[in-house]
Design an enzyme around this catalytic site. Structure first.
Site, PDB file in Angstrom:
ATOM      1  N   ASP A   1      63.155  14.269   6.596  1.00  0.00           N
ATOM      2  CA  ASP A   1      63.353  13.287   7.064  1.00  0.00           C
ATOM      3  C   ASP A   1      64.152  12.688   7.491  1.00  0.00           C
ATOM      4  O   ASP A   1      63.422  12.511   8.546  1.00  0.00           O
ATOM      5  CB  ASP A   1      63.246  12.203   5.444  1.00  0.00           C
ATOM      6  CG  ASP A   1      61.750  12.835   4.662  1.00  0.00           C
ATOM      7  OD1 ASP A   1      60.563  13.287   4.585  1.00  0.00           O
ATOM      8  OD2 ASP A   1      61.610  12.341   2.972  1.00  0.00           O
TER       9      ASP A   1
ATOM     10  N   HIS B   1      58.369  19.500   5.354  1.00  0.00           N
ATOM     11  CA  HIS B   1      58.884  20.319   4.153  1.00  0.00           C
ATOM     12  C   HIS B   1      58.997  21.366   4.578  1.00  0.00           C
ATOM     13  O   HIS B   1      58.761  21.616   3.332  1.00  0.00           O
ATOM     14  CB  HIS B   1      58.446  19.272   2.759  1.00  0.00           C
ATOM     15  CG  HIS B   1      59.049  17.512   2.838  1.00  0.00           C
ATOM     16  ND1 HIS B   1      60.334  17.097   3.657  1.00  0.00           N
ATOM     17  CD2 HIS B   1      58.674  16.111   2.837  1.00  0.00           C
ATOM     18  CE1 HIS B   1      60.204  16.098   3.614  1.00  0.00           C
ATOM     19  NE2 HIS B   1      59.908  15.839   3.205  1.00  0.00           N
TER      20      HIS B   1
ATOM     21  N   HIS C   1      52.956  14.135   6.810  1.00  0.00           N
ATOM     22  CA  HIS C   1      54.513  14.765   6.495  1.00  0.00           C
ATOM     23  C   HIS C   1      54.934  15.943   5.819  1.00  0.00           C
ATOM     24  O   HIS C   1      55.687  17.245   6.747  1.00  0.00           O
ATOM     25  CB  HIS C   1      55.314  13.499   6.823  1.00  0.00           C
ATOM     26  CG  HIS C   1      56.387  13.732   5.690  1.00  0.00           C
ATOM     27  ND1 HIS C   1      55.913  12.623   5.275  1.00  0.00           N
ATOM     28  CD2 HIS C   1      57.811  13.432   6.053  1.00  0.00           C
ATOM     29  CE1 HIS C   1      56.523  12.828   3.924  1.00  0.00           C
ATOM     30  NE2 HIS C   1      57.350  13.114   4.275  1.00  0.00           N
TER      31      HIS C   1
ATOM     32  N   HIS D   1      93.504 -17.053   1.214  1.00  0.00           N
ATOM     33  CA  HIS D   1      94.169 -18.408   0.489  1.00  0.00           C
ATOM     34  C   HIS D   1      93.662 -18.826  -0.684  1.00  0.00           C
ATOM     35  O   HIS D   1      94.480 -19.363  -1.073  1.00  0.00           O
ATOM     36  CB  HIS D   1      93.694 -19.415   1.463  1.00  0.00           C
ATOM     37  CG  HIS D   1      94.109 -19.043   2.909  1.00  0.00           C
ATOM     38  ND1 HIS D   1      92.231 -19.058   3.400  1.00  0.00           N
ATOM     39  CD2 HIS D   1      94.379 -19.899   3.580  1.00  0.00           C
ATOM     40  CE1 HIS D   1      92.235 -18.955   5.112  1.00  0.00           C
ATOM     41  NE2 HIS D   1      94.165 -18.742   5.036  1.00  0.00           N
TER      42      HIS D   1
ATOM     43  N   ASP E   1      53.248   7.816   4.579  1.00  0.00           N
ATOM     44  CA  ASP E   1      53.057   9.264   5.031  1.00  0.00           C
ATOM     45  C   ASP E   1      53.539  10.519   4.878  1.00  0.00           C
ATOM     46  O   ASP E   1      54.313  10.613   4.070  1.00  0.00           O
ATOM     47  CB  ASP E   1      54.303   9.223   6.624  1.00  0.00           C
ATOM     48  CG  ASP E   1      54.105  10.287   7.259  1.00  0.00           C
ATOM     49  OD1 ASP E   1      53.686  11.392   7.112  1.00  0.00           O
ATOM     50  OD2 ASP E   1      54.810  10.538   8.013  1.00  0.00           O
TER      51      ASP E   1
END
Ligand code: FES
Ligand SMILES: [Fe+2]
Length: 453
Positions: free
Chosen positions: A368, A222, A217, A113, A214
């Site tokens: 990931d 990887h 991992h 508006h 982490d």
């Protein structure tokens, strides 16, 4: 649809994470009532990343983002200050600004508006005001301002809580580790390229926790990256070793990193040869001068989360927010940061290297995200949600007298920071009126941190 009372939800939160036993239950990542409580008690009380200064350099430059699920507009004012306000028109609630970002805006006009708002969100114009309303009290009907804004070494954070602790108090010892990214050059940092945005169907805590904690991992998740780059990266550059630390904050923040002299460029090798060269030459020299040997060179392959949902990875120089979108989904917004005085070649190498490594299509990012997505898929099962997960790695092994690193520090392969993340999460959810940060601990003034070196 909320099914439980707040008390019942708090009771559930108290039960789903048991730090002493080193376990967390799947329901922490799926329960819609826990999620609603997170929006209310975490995302409305904690400092949340909004933008980098260089994304809104001039008056009227703006960027639309989110604080939790609340859309906000971050705007550079005419006097150089930064303000932010809820991206919601006060007439009938329409999204006020529909652009991702823009420059030299003079005002924001609602497309529904036509109410008009100034750069600070103040209401400045109402179509047919006199004929339709007589008068609208414009001082009362401006967009809701974000009451607290802080600018820290190029980053802009906001907080909905007017009584929130100062940002440096909120960081505590985490400032020491955050500065590894932000303070390598007297010229500061600069955001380059656009903002990468993509959706991952997983709970926001998986991403935030991984970046906080982490490192475990990396050699497994990887491995395929390591193998795929072998033709272009030397064998010894793929081996990060197992020397490193993890920092746990009593304010939910966390970081993990490897250590070793002359190894900082290792992850840079994955990002690109020009980045690796910069890291071992001029980029390193000025960083060591400013931050000292430990943070300028010794730490490498770091990643970090500033509680709750701002994370970064210094070597790839990717900076991101995990915007929560319900208990089962996040929208990742990622930027590339570079030292502002790096050469154009180095900046371009970071930009392209960021695309290749940590972005929607990045090789690390894919690995990931794949894990987080699969965890969340498994959690669709009722038995899966009732299952406890082991989060006890490194329990009882952290120390607070590390000569090189401030705060509570454990071995690189630990879940100390993850436990710190969830302990803080649990505390905020179950004690919503207590102070956001511990009251009995000292505040990092910068000097105490830096004295550690
Ligand atoms: S909703 Fe914005 S002007 Fe009506
Ligand atoms: Fe990773």
């Amino acid at each position: 649809m909320s099914a439980k009372t707040p008390e019942a939800t708090r009771d559930l939160v108290a039960r789903v994470f048991d730090e002493d036993a080193g376990k967390i239950q799947g329901r922490a990542y799926t329960d819609p009532d826990i999620y609603a409580l997170e929006l209310e008690t975490i995302f409305k009380r904690c400092w949340l990343f909004l933008a980098h200064e260089t994304q809104i350099p001039g008056p009227g430059d703006f960027l639309s983002t989110y604080m939790g699920e609340d859309p906000v507009v971050v705007v550079r004012q005419k006097d150089g200050e930064v303000k932010a306000f809820l991206n919601q028109c006060r007439h009938r609630g329409m999204r006020l600004c529909r652009s991702d970002m823009g420059s030299k805006a003079r005002n924001f006009t609602c497309v529904y508006h036509g109410w008009v708002y100034g750069l600070g969100g103040e209401l400045v114009g109402v179509p047919l005001e006199e004929q339709a309303y007589g008068k609208v009290d414009k001082a009362e009907w401006g967009a809701r301002p974000v009451p607290r804004i802080v600018r820290y070494k190029g980053l802009i954070f906001g907080n909905w809580d007017a009584d929130a602790p100062d940002f440096l108090e909120y960081l505590g010892d985490a400032a020491f580790y955050l500065d590894v990214l932000l303070d390598r050059s007297a010229a500061g940092t600069q955001a380059i390229g656009g903002i990468h945005k993509w959706v991952i169907p997983c709970n926001w805590k998986f991403a935030a926790e991984q970046f906080a904690s982490d490192m475990y991992h990396a050699p497994v998740a990887h491995l395929s990256v390591s193998m795929s780059v072998k033709p272009v990266v030397e064998e010894e550059q793929v081996d990060f070793g197992h020397e490193g630390r993890q920092f746990r904050s009593d304010r939910g923040h966390g970081t993990g990193f490897f250590v070793g002299a002359g190894r900082r460029q290792l992850l840079g090798s994955f990002v690109g040869p020009e980045v690796a060269r910069y890291m071992s030459e001029e980029g390193k020299e000025q960083a060591v001068e400013r931050l000292g040997f430990v943070r300028g060179e010794y730490m490498h392959a770091q990643h970090m989360t500033v509680f709750p949902n701002f994370s970064f990875l210094p070597t790839a120089n990717t900076v991101r927010v995990w915007h929560p979108k319900g208990p089962n989904e996040i929208e990742v917004w990622a930027w590339t940061l570079v030292e502002a005085d790096a050469s154009d070649e180095v900046k371009e190498a970071y930009r392209v290297g960021g695309l290749r490594s940590f972005s929607a299509a990045g090789i690390f990012e894919q690995e990931d995200g794949e894990n987080w997505v699969e965890i969340q898929r498994v959690l669709k099962g009722s038995s899966a949600q009732d299952t406890w997960f082991h989060i006890g790695m490194g329990q009882g092994r952290a120390r607070t007298d590390d000569p090189q690193f401030p705060g509570t520090v454990g071995w690189v392969y630990s879940e100390e920071a993850a436990r710190g993340f969830y302990a803080h999460w649990q505390k905020l959810l179950t004690h919503p009126t207590d102070p956001v940060i511990p009251q009995n601990e000292g505040t990092c003034t910068g000097e105490t941190c830096h004295a550690a070196e």
